[in-house]
Structures are given as C-alpha cells and as structure tokens.
Write a protein that holds these residues in place. Structure first.
Motif, PDB file in Angstrom:
ATOM      1  N   ALA A   1      25.379 -30.016 -54.269  1.00  0.00           N
ATOM      2  CA  ALA A   1      25.701 -30.861 -53.121  1.00  0.00           C
ATOM      3  C   ALA A   1      27.040 -30.465 -52.511  1.00  0.00           C
ATOM      4  CB  ALA A   1      25.733 -32.329 -53.524  1.00  0.00           C
ATOM      5  N   SER A   2      27.067 -30.321 -51.201  1.00  0.00           N
ATOM      6  CA  SER A   2      28.224 -29.978 -50.361  1.00  0.00           C
ATOM      7  C   SER A   2      28.299 -28.471 -50.139  1.00  0.00           C
ATOM      8  CB  SER A   2      29.548 -30.491 -50.926  1.00  0.00           C
ATOM      9  OG  SER A   2      30.056 -29.631 -51.909  1.00  0.00           O
ATOM     10  N   ALA A   3      28.810 -28.097 -48.984  1.00  0.00           N
ATOM     11  CA  ALA A   3      28.840 -26.685 -48.586  1.00  0.00           C
ATOM     12  C   ALA A   3      29.575 -25.791 -49.578  1.00  0.00           C
ATOM     13  CB  ALA A   3      29.439 -26.559 -47.183  1.00  0.00           C
TER      14      ALA A   3
ATOM     15  N   SER B   1      27.042 -28.431 -44.738  1.00  0.00           N
ATOM     16  CA  SER B   1      26.513 -29.659 -45.324  1.00  0.00           C
ATOM     17  C   SER B   1      26.920 -30.842 -44.464  1.00  0.00           C
ATOM     18  CB  SER B   1      27.026 -29.858 -46.757  1.00  0.00           C
ATOM     19  OG  SER B   1      28.438 -29.962 -46.781  1.00  0.00           O
ATOM     20  N   ALA B   2      26.122 -31.896 -44.553  1.00  0.00           N
ATOM     21  CA  ALA B   2      26.410 -33.159 -43.873  1.00  0.00           C
ATOM     22  C   ALA B   2      25.807 -34.284 -44.695  1.00  0.00           C
ATOM     23  CB  ALA B   2      25.831 -33.156 -42.456  1.00  0.00           C
ATOM     24  N   SER B   3      26.644 -35.209 -45.127  1.00  0.00           N
ATOM     25  CA  SER B   3      26.202 -36.376 -45.909  1.00  0.00           C
ATOM     26  C   SER B   3      25.429 -35.969 -47.157  1.00  0.00           C
ATOM     27  CB  SER B   3      25.338 -37.297 -45.034  1.00  0.00           C
ATOM     28  OG  SER B   3      26.045 -37.732 -43.900  1.00  0.00           O
ATOM     29  N   GLU B   4      25.970 -34.988 -47.915  1.00  0.00           N
ATOM     30  CA  GLU B   4      25.325 -34.549 -49.160  1.00  0.00           C
ATOM     31  C   GLU B   4      26.029 -35.097 -50.390  1.00  0.00           C
ATOM     32  OE1 GLU B   4      23.341 -30.335 -47.681  1.00  0.00           O
ATOM     33  OE2 GLU B   4      24.705 -30.370 -49.394  1.00  0.00           O
TER      34      GLU B   4
ATOM     35  N   ALA C   1      31.704 -36.470 -39.710  1.00  0.00           N
ATOM     36  CA  ALA C   1      30.567 -35.785 -39.099  1.00  0.00           C
ATOM     37  C   ALA C   1      30.766 -35.534 -37.615  1.00  0.00           C
ATOM     38  CB  ALA C   1      29.294 -36.599 -39.338  1.00  0.00           C
ATOM     39  N   GLN C   2      31.429 -36.468 -36.914  1.00  0.00           N
ATOM     40  CA  GLN C   2      31.583 -36.300 -35.465  1.00  0.00           C
ATOM     41  C   GLN C   2      32.445 -35.107 -35.098  1.00  0.00           C
ATOM     42  OE1 GLN C   2      32.446 -39.012 -37.230  1.00  0.00           O
ATOM     43  NE2 GLN C   2      34.345 -39.984 -36.517  1.00  0.00           N
TER      44      GLN C   2
END
Length: 265
Positions: A131-133, A185-188, A217-218
C-alpha cells in the motif's frame, strides 16, 4: 566444525542476497534438511544476523551492518537533504525517502511540507509493501524470489478505500509499476493522501530506495499531476547520480600487492 561453518555461511549468504526467504526455500537451495535449517536459523536470529517476520527469514541488524544497509542509507539521506528541501519547495508537498526492511517500507528521511494541508509523516514510520506509492515501488522492483514469497504469504488488510486487497490486482499493479518506472497511489494507506514515487538506483541500476512526494488528493488533480511526475523523476535521477558517487567514495580499495594505501606519498 568446518562443515558447520560452511553451512552457516551458505545460509547467511542466501539470507543476505534474497532480502527475505522461507526456511523451506533455504533448505531447497542448500540441500539441508528443513530441521537443520531451523536449527541454524535460530542461532543466526539469536546472534542478530537474521530475524523472523511472519513466514520470512530476513537480514538482521548485524548483517545489515556488514552489507551497508539502512544505517548507510541514513547517512546518504542526510547528504541529500538540500535536494529534498528543494523538491518540497518545488512541489509544495511532503517529501520522503523510503527503504525496504523486510515486509515494510521505512521512511528514513522526511521533509514536511510547509503548506497548511499536508501529509503528517516522520522518519521511522513504516508502510506495508502492498500500500502506497513508495512501498509498492520497492516491492515491484525487489528480487523476484522475495516478491513471490511476499505475495504468497502476506496478510493484506484494507487500510483505506483504495487499498489493493486482491492479489491478482496487486500483481497487475506491480507489473504496471515495473513497466512505467514509477508508482502512484491515492487513498491506499491513508484515506486523505496521494503520492508519487520514483526509485533511487545504485551503480548497477538496482533500486535501493524510493523518493516520494505526498499530500492531499486535491494537490494531484489535472495537469498538476503530470508536473509532479516529471519533477519527482528529475530529482530521483539526480539523487541516483549522487548515490553512485556515494558508493564509489565508500568502496574499499582493491589490494594490488603494492603496499598499504596510507604508505603512498
């Protein structure tokens, strides 16, 4: 006695190069009975040359010291603080370096964003490799044997709405990362956080750590995400060149038979 030493050294070498291996794999590669492997591994764990994490046998503190592991990475991270601070200014995001330590990615250097909305992260924080970049990048570029063992044994838990909990989908994501050379990644791992990560590679082109930018995220919308990808790529490339210089500076000189180096004029 010599047989015991040879067996121990063979196991140490396999644990060191694999980055994570099961007792059954050690037995298959050495030809030793599994019971014998367990006995030797117990001794290595006791002496901190190895450690256990779930089903894996991993390099321990003393083996890391011999290899030039996380402690040396910490030294390198301190040398690139200026570059990380520059990336934070250019991106207006939190910047951090991660290394793989067993089944986790560990943040070894963090430059917090100066913006009001930011990712809160500290050096020493860990992320599961799925999880996550920055964590997925390290898993995607890890040794295949370690990656396959990890994927077969890891207990995947949903940490946020976009955690990739399906193993087939995770394998596809790792293949995509290897193909494109970076991870997103986004919301992981955190519901509110997005991230982009590129590898920092050594002289042989092997990924030794991941450089990531992360934030709300924005901050990753529209054309801005393409700018952040290119920005992070540029800094990771520069840090890879710095790491190669760091490696060369810390390589031990070869013994040419001409006497000790400090005897020369």
């Amino acid at each position: 006695m010599q047989t015991a030493v040879r067996r121990t050294l063979a196991l140490v070498e396999l644990i060191a190069v694999s980055g994570g291996v099961t007792p059954n794999e050690l037995a298959a590669k050495t030809g030793l009975p599994v019971s014998t492997v367990y006995r030797y591994v117990s001794l290595l764990v006791e002496q901190e040359f190895a450690r256990k994490e779930a089903a894996l046998i991993l390099p321990g503190r003393r083996l890391h010291a011999i290899q030039g592991g996380p402690d040396n990475h910490n030294e390198f991270a301190s040398l690139v603080q200026v570059e990380m601070e520059a990336l934070e200014r250019d991106s207006e995001l939190t910047v951090f370096l991660c290394v793989r330590d067993g089944a986790h990615a560990v943040a070894i250097k963090v430059i917090q964003s100066t913006q009001r909305l930011k990712l809160a992260m500290s050096a020493g924080d860990t992320l599961p490799l799925y999880a996550s970049a920055p964590a997925k990048l390290l898993l995607a570029l890890a040794d295949e044997a370690f990656r396959e063992t990890y994927l077969a044994t890891v207990d995947i838990r949903r940490l946020a709405s976009n955690t990739i909990a399906d193993r087939t989908a995770l394998r596809a994501e790792l293949e995509r990362i290897r193909t494109q050379g970076y991870a997103r990644s986004a919301s992981e791992a955190d519901e509110m956080a997005s991230a982009i990560a590129f590898p920092v590679v050594d002289q042989e082109g092997q990924a030794v750590m991941s450089l990531a930018v992360s934030g709300p995220a924005q901050k990753f919308d529209g054309d801005e995400v393409e700018r952040l990808i290119e920005l992070t790529r540029r800094y990771a490339t520069a840090m890879s060149a710095s790491y190669a210089r760091y490696q060369r500076a810390h390589q031990r000189p070869r013994n040419t038979g001409a006497g000790r180096a400090d005897d020369s004029a």
